[in-house]
Design a protein around this motif. Structure first.
Motif, mmCIF file in Angstrom:
data_model
loop_
_atom_site.group_PDB
_atom_site.id
_atom_site.type_symbol
_atom_site.label_atom_id
_atom_site.label_comp_id
_atom_site.label_asym_id
_atom_site.label_seq_id
_atom_site.Cartn_x
_atom_site.Cartn_y
_atom_site.Cartn_z
ATOM 1 N N ASP A 153 0.837 -1.205 0.000
ATOM 2 C CA ASP A 153 0.000 0.000 0.000
ATOM 3 C C ASP A 153 0.870 1.253 0.000
ATOM 4 O O ASP A 153 2.004 1.242 0.497
ATOM 5 N N GLY A 154 0.330 2.320 -0.529
ATOM 6 C CA GLY A 154 1.005 3.609 -0.476
ATOM 7 C C GLY A 154 2.018 3.849 -1.567
ATOM 8 O O GLY A 154 2.760 4.829 -1.525
ATOM 9 N N PHE A 155 2.073 2.950 -2.569
ATOM 10 C CA PHE A 155 3.014 3.122 -3.672
ATOM 11 C C PHE A 155 2.250 3.220 -4.981
ATOM 12 O O PHE A 155 1.086 2.828 -5.071
ATOM 13 N N TYR A 156 2.910 3.726 -5.991
ATOM 14 C CA TYR A 156 2.324 3.803 -7.316
ATOM 15 C C TYR A 156 2.592 2.487 -8.036
ATOM 16 O O TYR A 156 3.719 1.989 -8.028
ATOM 17 N N CYS A 157 1.573 1.948 -8.647
ATOM 18 C CA CYS A 157 1.683 0.613 -9.232
ATOM 19 C C CYS A 157 1.153 0.629 -10.659
ATOM 20 O O CYS A 157 0.042 1.095 -10.907
ATOM 21 N N ILE A 158 1.960 0.131 -11.589
ATOM 22 C CA ILE A 158 1.537 0.001 -12.979
ATOM 23 C C ILE A 158 1.486 -1.484 -13.331
ATOM 24 O O ILE A 158 2.503 -2.180 -13.241
ATOM 25 N N PRO A 159 0.325 -2.000 -13.704
ATOM 26 C CA PRO A 159 0.294 -3.378 -14.192
ATOM 27 C C PRO A 159 0.959 -3.438 -15.554
ATOM 28 O O PRO A 159 0.632 -2.657 -16.449
ATOM 29 N N LEU A 160 1.917 -4.331 -15.720
ATOM 30 C CA LEU A 160 2.570 -4.489 -17.014
ATOM 31 C C LEU A 160 1.668 -5.354 -17.877
ATOM 32 O O LEU A 160 1.850 -6.565 -17.986
#
Length: 286
Positions: A153-160
């Protein structure tokens, strides 16, 4: 607009909780709520709605979010560039590669990141997904490649979205004697859900086997080679270690790029996909 307020809005959208976002921003809930109210008054519409599960973006908020992310990204890049010009040397960027991938894939990722984030001095390390998640949580990494859906939690996440990894159930046919154990991944491991799916489709095919627990793919492979057991590993690692892949079961796991700051967007990664889809352990998703 205060860039700190926009960053806090992103934290709220990521966390889905005013309390969690306030903790992450080192503010009181009241102070963060006041920031949100002031921004909503400036916009002239609501950005979030309160729900029984926390907070959720309104339709207007969802439409505005990409623009906020672009402003935050540009602000961070501006600050980093200012600092770089002051120091006259690139800033370090700690990047945790994923050891589940082959050397070829990680080399492709390294080349791509060095070209895409040329304003930084990348410092690469490699470990499995649970370790990469811990590095992010401890502040020991700025960007990490994580397999599965275990994202801090609390991070930026990009699904590849262009990439996924094949997972299989495997055993070591060179081991003599009957099967004695099932190797179950720990909760922090990305293969746990695949293990549960395997057990579900297997029914009563493996009765009476004891359960052993593994915290990493490397440990699972060592167990498979030590005694008669079944475990969940990537197909590439199974083939690399001459394991026998059991028929009638294969799972596919997503891959995520987790970032401390939004340095990249999904569209930035399109060139990466075209460089790795020909590699054997990668499956191109629809």
């Amino acid at each position: 607009m205060d860039i700190k307020v926009l960053k806090n809005i992103l934290k709220m959208a990521q966390a889905g909780s005013l309390t969690c976002a306030a903790d992450d921003a080192h503010l009181t809930v009241q102070a963060l709520a006041a920031q949100l109210k002031k921004l909503e008054e400036h916009c002239g519409f609501r950005l979030f709605l309160r729900t029984n599960k926390g907070i959720a973006l309104t339709a207007d908020g969802q439409e505005l979010l990409p623009f906020i992310m672009n402003v935050v990204k540009s602000s961070d890049q501006l600050q980093q560039k200012i600092h770089q010009l002051r120091q006259r040397e690139p800033l370090p960027l700690r990047f945790s590669l994923n050891s589940t991938f082959s050397l070829d894939i990680n080399q492709n990722i390294m080349r791509f990141m060095m070209k895409k984030l040329g304003n930084y001095r990348p410092v690469f390390s490699t470990s499995e997904s649970p370790d990469n998640v811990q590095k992010m949580a401890k502040g020991e990494s700025d960007i990490a490649v994580v397999i599965g859906n275990i994202v801090p939690d609390g991070f930026y996440c990009i699904p590849l979205k262009g990439l996924s990894i094949k997972v299989v159930a495997a055993t070591d046919s060179s081991q003599t004697g009957p099967l004695t154990a099932l190797i179950k991944p720990l909760p922090e491991c990305p293969y746990l859900q695949s293990f549960e799916r395997f057990i579900s489709v297997s029914g009563d095919k493996y009765p009476g086997l004891m359960t052993l627990y593994s915290g990493s793919e490397i440990v699972s492979i060592s167990m498979l080679k030590s005694f008669g057991s079944i475990g969940i590993v990537s197909r590439a690692m199974a083939e690399q270690n001459n394991l026998t892949v059991l028929p009638h079961f294969e799972d596919v796991l997503n891959v995520h790029l987790v970032m401390k700051e939004p340095l990249l967007e999904e569209s930035d990664l399109e060139p990466l996909y075209s460089n790795v889809v020909h590699l054997p352990e990668i499956q191109l998703t629809a």
